[in-house]
Enzyme design. Structure first.
Site, PDB file in Angstrom:
ATOM      1  N   LYS A   1       0.843  -1.197   0.000  1.00 34.61           N
ATOM      2  CA  LYS A   1       0.000   0.000   0.000  1.00 34.61           C
ATOM      3  C   LYS A   1       0.879   1.248   0.000  1.00 34.61           C
ATOM      4  O   LYS A   1       0.701   2.140  -0.827  1.00 34.61           O
ATOM      5  CB  LYS A   1      -0.888  -0.016   1.247  1.00 34.61           C
ATOM      6  CG  LYS A   1      -2.010   0.985   1.235  1.00 34.61           C
ATOM      7  CD  LYS A   1      -2.763   1.008   2.581  1.00 34.61           C
ATOM      8  CE  LYS A   1      -3.677  -0.198   2.764  1.00 34.61           C
ATOM      9  NZ  LYS A   1      -4.297  -0.228   4.114  1.00 34.61           N
TER      10      LYS A   1
ATOM     11  N   ARG B   1      -2.525   3.818   8.743  1.00 35.55           N
ATOM     12  CA  ARG B   1      -2.947   2.700   7.894  1.00 35.55           C
ATOM     13  C   ARG B   1      -1.931   1.572   7.891  1.00 35.55           C
ATOM     14  O   ARG B   1      -0.738   1.783   7.717  1.00 35.55           O
ATOM     15  CB  ARG B   1      -3.149   3.181   6.457  1.00 35.55           C
ATOM     16  CG  ARG B   1      -3.939   4.458   6.340  1.00 35.55           C
ATOM     17  CD  ARG B   1      -4.023   4.945   4.901  1.00 35.55           C
ATOM     18  NE  ARG B   1      -4.809   4.055   4.057  1.00 35.55           N
ATOM     19  CZ  ARG B   1      -4.953   4.221   2.748  1.00 35.55           C
ATOM     20  NH1 ARG B   1      -4.318   5.209   2.119  1.00 35.55           N
ATOM     21  NH2 ARG B   1      -5.691   3.387   2.056  1.00 35.55           N
TER      22      ARG B   1
ATOM     23  N   GLY C   1      -8.280  -6.502   4.759  1.00 36.42           N
ATOM     24  CA  GLY C   1      -9.097  -6.494   5.971  1.00 36.42           C
ATOM     25  C   GLY C   1      -8.493  -7.235   7.161  1.00 36.42           C
ATOM     26  O   GLY C   1      -9.140  -7.375   8.187  1.00 36.42           O
TER      27      GLY C   1
ATOM     28  N   MET D   1      -5.589  -6.524   8.857  1.00 33.34           N
ATOM     29  CA  MET D   1      -4.994  -5.680   9.889  1.00 33.34           C
ATOM     30  C   MET D   1      -5.820  -4.402   9.960  1.00 33.34           C
ATOM     31  O   MET D   1      -6.846  -4.298   9.316  1.00 33.34           O
ATOM     32  CB  MET D   1      -3.540  -5.413   9.557  1.00 33.34           C
ATOM     33  CG  MET D   1      -2.703  -6.684   9.700  1.00 33.34           C
ATOM     34  SD  MET D   1      -0.996  -6.419   9.279  1.00 33.34           S
ATOM     35  CE  MET D   1      -1.124  -5.795   7.642  1.00 33.34           C
TER      36      MET D   1
ATOM     37  N   ARG E   1      -3.654  -0.934  -6.242  1.00 29.90           N
ATOM     38  CA  ARG E   1      -2.919  -2.210  -6.248  1.00 29.90           C
ATOM     39  C   ARG E   1      -3.404  -3.021  -7.451  1.00 29.90           C
ATOM     40  O   ARG E   1      -4.452  -2.701  -8.017  1.00 29.90           O
ATOM     41  CB  ARG E   1      -3.167  -2.988  -4.956  1.00 29.90           C
ATOM     42  CG  ARG E   1      -4.631  -3.351  -4.797  1.00 29.90           C
ATOM     43  CD  ARG E   1      -4.909  -4.085  -3.497  1.00 29.90           C
ATOM     44  NE  ARG E   1      -6.328  -3.961  -3.189  1.00 29.90           N
ATOM     45  CZ  ARG E   1      -6.834  -3.906  -1.965  1.00 29.90           C
ATOM     46  NH1 ARG E   1      -6.043  -3.957  -0.925  1.00 29.90           N
ATOM     47  NH2 ARG E   1      -8.122  -3.805  -1.786  1.00 29.90           N
TER      48      ARG E   1
ATOM     49  N   HIS F   1      -6.921 -36.250   3.515  1.00 29.13           N
ATOM     50  CA  HIS F   1      -7.325 -37.330   2.619  1.00 29.13           C
ATOM     51  C   HIS F   1      -8.349 -36.819   1.615  1.00 29.13           C
ATOM     52  O   HIS F   1      -8.247 -37.057   0.410  1.00 29.13           O
ATOM     53  CB  HIS F   1      -7.903 -38.488   3.448  1.00 29.13           C
ATOM     54  CG  HIS F   1      -8.427 -39.622   2.622  1.00 29.13           C
ATOM     55  ND1 HIS F   1      -9.751 -39.689   2.227  1.00 29.13           N
ATOM     56  CD2 HIS F   1      -7.822 -40.686   2.083  1.00 29.13           C
ATOM     57  CE1 HIS F   1      -9.920 -40.779   1.498  1.00 29.13           C
ATOM     58  NE2 HIS F   1      -8.761 -41.412   1.397  1.00 29.13           N
TER      59      HIS F   1
ATOM     60  N   SER G   1       8.282 -43.979 -25.845  1.00 36.17           N
ATOM     61  CA  SER G   1       7.274 -43.203 -25.142  1.00 36.17           C
ATOM     62  C   SER G   1       7.318 -43.652 -23.683  1.00 36.17           C
ATOM     63  O   SER G   1       7.160 -44.831 -23.388  1.00 36.17           O
ATOM     64  CB  SER G   1       5.896 -43.460 -25.737  1.00 36.17           C
ATOM     65  OG  SER G   1       4.919 -42.821 -24.953  1.00 36.17           O
TER      66      SER G   1
ATOM     67  N   CYS H   1       3.582 -40.426 -22.276  1.00 34.41           N
ATOM     68  CA  CYS H   1       2.140 -40.600 -22.260  1.00 34.41           C
ATOM     69  C   CYS H   1       1.724 -40.916 -20.825  1.00 34.41           C
ATOM     70  O   CYS H   1       2.551 -41.191 -19.989  1.00 34.41           O
ATOM     71  CB  CYS H   1       1.702 -41.686 -23.232  1.00 34.41           C
ATOM     72  SG  CYS H   1       2.407 -43.303 -22.890  1.00 34.41           S
TER      73      CYS H   1
ATOM     74  N   TYR I   1       7.514 -34.517 -27.028  1.00 30.78           N
ATOM     75  CA  TYR I   1       6.104 -34.166 -26.839  1.00 30.78           C
ATOM     76  C   TYR I   1       5.582 -34.807 -25.554  1.00 30.78           C
ATOM     77  O   TYR I   1       6.150 -35.770 -25.052  1.00 30.78           O
ATOM     78  CB  TYR I   1       5.249 -34.642 -28.025  1.00 30.78           C
ATOM     79  CG  TYR I   1       5.156 -36.147 -28.117  1.00 30.78           C
ATOM     80  CD1 TYR I   1       4.174 -36.848 -27.413  1.00 30.78           C
ATOM     81  CD2 TYR I   1       6.064 -36.871 -28.872  1.00 30.78           C
ATOM     82  CE1 TYR I   1       4.115 -38.223 -27.458  1.00 30.78           C
ATOM     83  CE2 TYR I   1       6.006 -38.244 -28.928  1.00 30.78           C
ATOM     84  CZ  TYR I   1       5.033 -38.921 -28.223  1.00 30.78           C
ATOM     85  OH  TYR I   1       4.973 -40.285 -28.244  1.00 30.78           O
TER      86      TYR I   1
HETATM   87  P1  ADP Z   1      -7.833  -1.462   4.290  1.00 30.61           P
HETATM   88  O1  ADP Z   1      -6.503  -2.051   4.035  1.00 30.61           O
HETATM   89  O2  ADP Z   1      -8.661  -2.205   5.247  1.00 30.61           O
HETATM   90  O3  ADP Z   1      -8.535  -1.088   2.999  1.00 30.61           O
HETATM   91  P2  ADP Z   1      -7.126   1.313   4.427  1.00 30.61           P
HETATM   92  O4  ADP Z   1      -5.874   1.730   5.075  1.00 30.61           O
HETATM   93  O5  ADP Z   1      -7.086   1.257   2.941  1.00 30.61           O
HETATM   94  O6  ADP Z   1      -7.551  -0.079   5.036  1.00 30.61           O
HETATM   95  O7  ADP Z   1      -8.244   2.322   4.929  1.00 30.61           O
HETATM   96  C1  ADP Z   1      -9.584   2.005   5.129  1.00 30.61           C
HETATM   97  C2  ADP Z   1     -10.472   3.036   4.460  1.00 30.61           C
HETATM   98  O8  ADP Z   1     -10.187   4.372   4.914  1.00 30.61           O
HETATM   99  C3  ADP Z   1     -10.308   3.067   2.971  1.00 30.61           C
HETATM  100  O9  ADP Z   1     -11.558   3.273   2.381  1.00 30.61           O
HETATM  101  C4  ADP Z   1      -9.429   4.269   2.735  1.00 30.61           C
HETATM  102  O10 ADP Z   1      -9.637   4.840   1.479  1.00 30.61           O
HETATM  103  C5  ADP Z   1      -9.863   5.209   3.844  1.00 30.61           C
HETATM  104  N1  ADP Z   1      -8.782   6.109   4.216  1.00 30.61           N
HETATM  105  C6  ADP Z   1      -7.578   5.760   4.702  1.00 30.61           C
HETATM  106  N2  ADP Z   1      -6.817   6.838   4.906  1.00 30.61           N
HETATM  107  C7  ADP Z   1      -7.547   7.902   4.548  1.00 30.61           C
HETATM  108  C8  ADP Z   1      -7.296   9.316   4.501  1.00 30.61           C
HETATM  109  N3  ADP Z   1      -6.114   9.846   4.891  1.00 30.61           N
HETATM  110  N4  ADP Z   1      -8.280  10.115   4.069  1.00 30.61           N
HETATM  111  C9  ADP Z   1      -9.473   9.589   3.695  1.00 30.61           C
HETATM  112  N5  ADP Z   1      -9.762   8.295   3.699  1.00 30.61           N
HETATM  113  C10 ADP Z   1      -8.813   7.443   4.118  1.00 30.61           C
HETATM  114 MG    MG Z   2      -7.714  -0.176   1.471  1.00 29.71          MG
END
Ligand code: ADP
Ligand code: MG
Ligand code: MG
Length: 912
Positions: free
Chosen positions: A38, A108, A117, A119, A352, A471, A799, A867, A887
């Site tokens: 990120k 973040r 989601g 962390m 990403r 299994h 073969s 084969c 082949y």
């Molecule tokens: P996740 O990895 O769970 O998506 P993010 O770090 O991307 O967590 O943030 C969660 C939400 O908060 C996302 O929708 C992101 O766009 C928003 N967000 C994060 N930082 C900011 C910021 N500085 N200003 C506005 N929105 C933010």
């Molecule tokens: Mg995000």
């Protein structure tokens, strides 16, 4: 000069990408490792001039040093954070902790590999009572200010202080009732102010600690919480499942807040640069007007489709499109992005590479070549063999999926979709499927070797326990059954024939279930399935590019003209194995071959063979015509003869019956008939007893049969060449290759070859035709591999029968092994891979290498193939490529996969 070393650099501003690259010697993977995916992409976007809210990233090294240092900030880290905050203040003209002109930030998480989601992230850091009050005045938007504040307290309360989110949500629900509104967006400033006060009280009672009002304290605790979330249970489990290393750590990006919730000219959303389901080049995503961050994904409000933004805010939409094109061009891949619009200004918050379906992957790869973004080789390398496999299995209908929610999720261990009614017992599954023709899903806590019959009868398999090497997982993959295992939410009550999910949902035996082996999701209904279109133009394009790249040729294992035609459609260039015995098992032929086997005299046997010949001839004709222009390898009869006869036990029972019947017979004619029958059956039984071998796999089969039953192979060769001459007369380009199985000694091959060649020549003379042909052998016994140089003196092709070669090299029989000890070996990790799935490189592969070297030393143009099922396994294909095999040959359904894997092998790309 100070004696103390300068502290590590832990924090970089988004604009300092060059410094980071320097630190990492220009290695982008290392940059991502240090800043997290990120963070790295935010740095990157900043350098491209895309509007990203200013910020800085604390490196993964900071996280690792914090976690290994008894959860204390390493020297220098906090000072660097403070310096970076000061830099942000300069950039934004706001001040952190200044209620009159507040700088708010988000904190973040972000690791090297995306862990969606798993962390935590905290928004609106810097808010407190004073800031909220002043911001309300400053913006004349009290509701906005108090909404920000309550979000901070809520997120901080759950993430940092450990209060369950339910508690907060319950308070909001109560407030809605009190304010007599239905949705959160209708709560006003006063309501949010009250909610926030209660949040703080609850936090105090729940944790015994006050919500920190000092912004710096908030930032410090938030940063620590994100560091610690790396070892949270959710994140740990995810890493285990996704195979991500546990020692990478997370980076923390601290970023100036921008606000999508400051009025109707503000919004927030997520979108992809292309359609992630079909790959079509159109923006796809959702947004909300007047909302913040998580609102879009949390599902609390109904979102709008991104194309509506084109009419709501046309300027913003245009800019979004431009940004997405810039980013695609830069990353040369489809992007998954987050954005916020604050009072008419667009901000990018994340980008990403987007996750997508197999179909989308294929289409995007082709489109990007056309758009000049990537090369043909890159396109071919992006598509995985698994994704090609997707086009050949039934899948749940994506349209139907839009309207249903899964009831549980497990491990996706065997691809494809299966739909049916639930059976908890393998016996019941078999009965329902076989006797009542029902579609069944077998659901078990786990499976054992005794359950295999039920698994085979079922359309799909679900287990509540076990992992990827259980299994159930191994067997399901083996037999191509869609399966989801380890669905821990399911509790199965075998006594009462029901299962419970999450405590309250009870599902009984006989109720419908749909499972998706690609995603691991399970649905409580019978969903429609569809077979994806193999003639997808994008897939055909990728495969044709793969054909240009690959060195290995691909042939099919087909016994019938119909299979051969299908194989050709899938791209086979020839038949690598036609098993003639399959034709013998057909109803009208079995009695004749039985006669041939039990014949008492040569004359009797010849008579049976004469009757079989034309039948074989017409089979071969069909194959040659289907493979016009390509080689067709026909293997002479291979299996032990007893396979064509009834079992001794059955015969004995029938004889007893007949003998009993005699006593009750009235007419003389009937008596005669029965006596005749008894005579025939007795003769058959005698022959069966003679043919019985204690180890048929290693007994009289293959070339040993050809030698001990004179005339058999000659008859087959006569059929092959008569068929070939007939086809040639019609202008078909025929290229028969006669294959003698199970040779272990060159003498066996020489003897047979002489006889058969003689026969072939005679047929061609009779028919007045000259057909190009080869006579060769299978290499499936270690001795043959070790003496391949001698065998190649007379054999024109090899073969590798890798299935038998694996059995004979390991000294195990596959049937016994795969339902018995081999499963134990794999489960306990004693061996890593089933040698019947992927060629055992160190043993079997070594023998192949020896045989190839020796064979080619004797005969330079020796044609060498593989084969058997291994021919369709990507890993084995890579080995074959390395060994210089010409082949691989596999079942028609694996051919597209083999074509792609062969191209990957030629490019030196690993397939997972
Ligand atoms: P996740 O990895 O769970 O998506 P993010 O770090 O991307 O967590 O943030 C969660 C939400 O908060 C996302 O929708 C992101 O766009 C928003 N967000 C994060 N930082 C900011 C910021 N500085 N200003 C506005 N929105 C933010
Ligand atoms: Mg995000
Ligand atoms: Mg064999």
């Amino acid at each position: 000069m100070s004696k103390v070393a300068a502290p590590n650099k832990y924090a970089y501003l988004f604009e300092e990408i060059d410094a980071v690259k320097n630190h990492c010697d220009g290695d982008w993977e290392a940059v991502r490792g240090l800043l997290g995916g990120k963070g790295a992409n935010l740095f990157d976007a900043t350098s491209l001039g895309i509007p990203v809210p200013p910020g800085f990233t604390v490196t993964t090294q900071g996280c690792n040093d914090y976690l290994s240092g008894k959860e204390k900030f390493p020297t220098g880290l906090w000072d660097q954070v403070l310096d970076s905050i000061a830099a942000l203040e300069k950039l934004t003209g706001k001040r952190f902790g200044d209620a009159d002109n507040p700088l708010l930030v988000s904190c973040r998480s972000g690791a090297k590999f995306s862990m969606p989601g798993m962390m935590d992230t905290i928004l609106n850091i810097g808010m407190n009572d004073e800031t909220a009050a002043k911001l309300a005045k400053l913006t004349s938007q009290p509701r906005f200010a108090y909404d920000l504040y309550r979000r901070l307290v809520q997120m901080f309360g759950t993430v940092v202080m450990g209060v369950p989110d339910d508690v907060f949500e319950a308070l909001i629900t109560a407030q809605r009732r009190e304010s007599r509104v239905l949705v959160d967006t209708d709560l006003d400033a006063k309501a949010w102010k009250a909610v926030t006060r209660r949040f703080k009280e609850i936090t105090l009672t729940y944790t015994g600690r006050e919500f920190p009002t000092d912004p710096f304290e908030q930032l410090k605790q938030a940063t620590e919480a994100v560091f610690k979330s790396w070892y949270g249970k959710r994140a740990n489990d995810y890493r285990n499942a996704a195979g991500i290393a546990h020692d990478l750590g997370t980076a923390v990006s601290i970023q100036t807040m921008v606000f999508g919730n400051i009025g109707d000219d503000s919004a927030t959303g997520v979108f992809m640069s292309r359609n992630a389901t079909t790959g079509a080049p159109a923006l796809e995503g959702d947004y909300l007007i007047n909302a913040q961050g998580e609102d879009v994904v949390s599902g609390t409000r109904k979102t709008l489709p991104i194309r509506q933004l084109a009419s709501d805010m046309p300027k913003m939409y245009k800019e979004l499109k431009q940004i997405s094109q810039r980013l695609e061009k830069h990353h040369r891949n489809m992007q998954d992005m987050e954005f916020t619009i604050e009072q008419g200004k667009l901000w990018l918050l994340q980008t990403r590479d987007g996750k997508r379906t197999a179909q989308a992957e294929v289409r995007i790869a082709v489109d990007m070549v056309d758009e000049g973004l990537i090369t043909i080789k890159e396109a071919v390398s992006r598509v995985q063999p698994d994704q090609v496999d997707f086009f050949l299995h039934p899948q749940l209908d994506p349209n139907a999926l839009k309207n249903v929610k899964p009831i549980a999720k497990g491990l996706n261990v065997s691809p494809g979709a299966a739909v049916g009614i639930i059976a908890f017992e393998p016996g019941l599954a078999e009965r329902w499927a076989k006797e009542e023709g029902k579609n069944v899903i077998l659901v078990r806590p786990e499976t054992r070797p005794d359950d295999v019959h039920g698994m085979l009868a079922a359309n799909g398999v679900v287990t509540s326990k076990g992992g990827r090497t259980s299994h159930a997982a191994l067997v399901a993959r083996q037999f191509g059954k869609p399966a989801v295992v380890g669905v821990s939410e399911i509790e199965i009550d075998l006594d009462n024939h029901l299962m419970q999910i999450g405590g309250d949902l009870i599902i009984k035996e006989g109720e419908p279930l749909s499972i998706d082996g690609n995603t691991g999701l399970i649905y409580r209904t019978e969903l429609p399935t569809q077979i994806p279109d193999f003639n997808d133009p994008y897939l055909l394009k990728i495969l044709s590019w793969a054909d240009d790249i690959r060195v290995l040729d691909v042939r099919a294992n087909s016994d019938y003209p119909e299979d051969a035609r299908l194989a050709r459609q899938y791209g086979a260039r020839g038949i690598g194995l036609c098993r003639t015995e399959h034709m013998f098992f057909e109803e009208d032929r079995l009695p004749i071959i039985q006669k041939m086997i039990i014949a008492n005299s040569l004359a009797e046997r010849n008579e049976a063979m004469i009757r079989l010949m034309p039948m074989q001839r017409s089979d071969f004709e069909g194959l040659f015509r289907a493979m016009d222009g390509y080689p067709v390898i026909i293997r002479l009869l291979d299996p032990p003869l007893h396979e064509f006869l009834p079992s001794a036990q059955d015969l004995m029972m029938e004889l007893t019956d007949l003998k009993l019947r005699i006593q009750h017979l009235a007419g003389l004619k009937e008596l005669d008939q029965t006596l005749e029958e008894i005579k025939e059956k007795t003769a058959l039984l005698q022959r069966v007893e003679v043919l019985q071998e204690s180890n048929p796999m290693l007994g009289t089969r293959g070339v040993r049969l050809g030698i001990t039953m004179p005339g058999l192979y000659k008859m087959q060769v006569q059929a092959i060449f008569e068929a070939a001459c007939r086809c040639a007369a019609d202008g078909v380009d025929v290229r028969p290759e006669v294959m003698i199985p199970l040779v272990s000694h060159e003498a066996e091959f020489n003897l047979m070859r002489e006889e058969l060649e003689d026969k072939a020549r005679r047929v061609m003379e009779e028919q007045g035709a000259e057909i190009p042909y080869l006579i060769g052998t299978m290499i499936e016994i270690p001795r043959a591999a070790l003496t391949a140089g001698d065998i190649a003196k007379t054999a024109e092709f090899f073969s590798f029968g890798t299935n038998d070669l694996t059995q004979t090299t390991f000294g195990i029989s596959r049937d016994d092994a795969e339902t018995g000890f081999l499963v134990d070996y794999l489960q306990s990790g004693l061996i890593k891979e089933n040698p019947f799935t992927s060629i055992d490189a160190d043993g079997v592969g070594r023998l192949m290498e020896i045989a190839i070297k020796q064979g080619r030393a004797t005969r330079k143009d020796l044609e060498i193939g593989v084969c058997g099922e291994h021919g369709g396994d990507p890993q084995s294909i890579h080995l074959c490529h390395k060994l210089g095999v010409d082949y691989v040959s596999c079942s028609p359904f694996r051919i597209p996969i083999a074509r792609l894997a062969a191209a990957h092998a030629a490019m030196g790309i690993e397939d997972n």
